[in-house]
Design an enzyme around this catalytic site. Structure first.
Site, mmCIF file in Angstrom:
data_model
loop_
_atom_site.group_PDB
_atom_site.id
_atom_site.type_symbol
_atom_site.label_atom_id
_atom_site.label_comp_id
_atom_site.label_asym_id
_atom_site.label_seq_id
_atom_site.Cartn_x
_atom_site.Cartn_y
_atom_site.Cartn_z
ATOM 1 N N SER A 1 -49.252 0.008 5.064
ATOM 2 C CA SER A 1 -49.557 1.036 6.055
ATOM 3 C C SER A 1 -49.082 2.400 5.567
ATOM 4 C CB SER A 1 -48.897 0.689 7.389
ATOM 5 O OG SER A 1 -47.497 0.471 7.223
ATOM 6 N N GLU B 1 -47.987 6.627 6.804
ATOM 7 C CA GLU B 1 -47.553 7.519 7.878
ATOM 8 C C GLU B 1 -47.953 8.954 7.581
ATOM 9 O OE1 GLU B 1 -44.079 6.623 10.062
ATOM 10 O OE2 GLU B 1 -43.267 8.649 9.775
ATOM 11 N N ASP C 1 -34.547 12.896 17.138
ATOM 12 C CA ASP C 1 -33.418 13.766 16.824
ATOM 13 C C ASP C 1 -33.469 15.042 17.649
ATOM 14 O OD1 ASP C 1 -32.529 12.012 14.803
ATOM 15 O OD2 ASP C 1 -33.917 12.922 13.356
ATOM 16 N N PHE D 1 -34.690 15.264 1.607
ATOM 17 C CA PHE D 1 -34.429 13.888 2.002
ATOM 18 C C PHE D 1 -33.062 13.772 2.662
ATOM 19 C CE2 PHE D 1 -32.213 9.938 0.944
ATOM 20 C CZ PHE D 1 -33.009 9.018 1.604
ATOM 21 N N HIS E 1 -44.380 0.334 4.475
ATOM 22 C CA HIS E 1 -44.903 1.499 5.191
ATOM 23 C C HIS E 1 -44.632 2.718 4.324
ATOM 24 C CE1 HIS E 1 -46.302 3.574 8.769
ATOM 25 N NE2 HIS E 1 -45.229 4.347 8.803
#
Length: 321
Positions: free
Chosen positions: A43, A45, A137, A247, A297
């Site tokens: 998959s 995103e 968040d 990151f 993913h």
């Protein structure tokens, strides 16, 4: 087999096959695919575009990914302003104008219960049956202390329960191999994930990470609690040196020194850096799948080339039914 009609693209492109809400509801859910366990799931995103240029790029990526026939795609969700609205819009458009199994994101951060119910209703009306429920968040990132909306929910577990009550959804949740950046408690992360499963979550997708052992440790901790929720690892190819700091900001965890070293060894050669980033992501994904992960993913950042290359390697090694 799904029934298809024709419809114009939201971007004005050529007419393409579409899938009706009714046929989408009859298609196997992500939970159904995971239960079959005959092959790993793959998959992608996406994130919501912030302007017209990003929207064109996003749709170009969507069409390229659609040709790969992934098991599903998801679209990230912002807690406030245009990011949230754009998420809802593009998620509904992808579901309506492509053949992709589409999962909507939803966060509890900075939203009232009434707002959350409205979004859930919008997704249901659009025929979207998959929702990734996360706490989200605060503005400023994952290390900023969480503050509950005065009329909102306390956590993702409550959000899962709300979604479960409001419709026949297949619900995903988040998981943290590198431990959540606020609590810094691996055992608590496992207990929270088990609680979300008990509230009605069908599967989990992890935050991006780069150390395979952290994923398997998380799975072991969750299984020791008697929870069998499928946990799909989330992976992002790092294709630019500038992504290293980004990151850390997004995840609250630094990249492993071994990863940073391999990327920095390529110096200022963008193509070489991207090649190494794709190699690292492919190696990580292959080790996870070989160790029993139910799928992968891939975080695309709305650029499909690196993720398509990782996906091509995984399909060669692990195949598709």
């Amino acid at each position: 087999m799904a029934v298809h009609t024709t419809s114009s693209s939201p971007t004005g492109a050529a007419r393409t096959p579409t899938r009706s809400a009714a046929s989408s509801m009859r298609a196997p859910s992500i939970a159904d695919l995971l239960a079959r366990a005959d092959r790993p799931l793959f998959s992608f995103e996406l994130f919501p575009p912030r302007n017209e240029e990003e929207e064109r790029r996003a749709w170009f990526t969507v069409r390229r990914l659609e040709s790969l026939a992934p098991d599903f795609v998801s679209v990230t969700y912002g807690a406030n302003g245009t990011t949230r609205d754009r998420t809802i819009k593009i998620t509904e458009q992808i579901a309506a104008t492509t053949t992709l199994r589409t999962m909507a994101h939803l966060t509890a951060a900075s939203q009232s219960k009434a707002q959350l119910r409205k979004v859930i209703g919008s997704y249901a009306a659009a025929g979207i049956r998959h929702v990734l429920a996360i706490r989200g968040d605060m503005p400023g990132g994952p290390t900023v202390p969480w503050e509950r909306h005065p009329d909102g929910l306390a956590n993702a577990t409550e959000l899962v329960a709300m979604i479960r009550e409001l419709g026949d959804f297949c619900i995903g949740v988040g998981a943290f191999p590198d431990i959540h950046p606020q609590e810094r408690d691996a055992d608590l992360d496992a207990r929270v994930l088990a609680a979300k499963a008990a509230a009605g979550a069908d599967f989990a997708i992890t935050q991006l990470f780069f150390t395979p052992a952290r994923y398997f440790e998380l799975v072991d901790r969750v299984r020791s609690l008697g929870c069998d929720i499928p946990i799909i690892p989330g992976i992002q190819p790092v294709t630019r040196i500038s992504q290293i700091q980004r990151f850390a900001e997004l995840s609250g965890a630094e990249l492993p020194a071994s990863v940073v070293g391999r990327l920095e060894a390529e110096g200022d050669e963008p193509k070489a850096v991207r090649k190494v980033g794709v190699e690292i992501a492919g190696e990580l994904a292959a080790e996870l799948l070989a160790g029993g992960a139910p799928g992968v993913h891939l975080y695309t950042m709305n650029r499909s080339l690196a993720t398509r290359e990782v996906y091509a390697r995984l399909r060669r090694e692990f195949g598709r039914a």
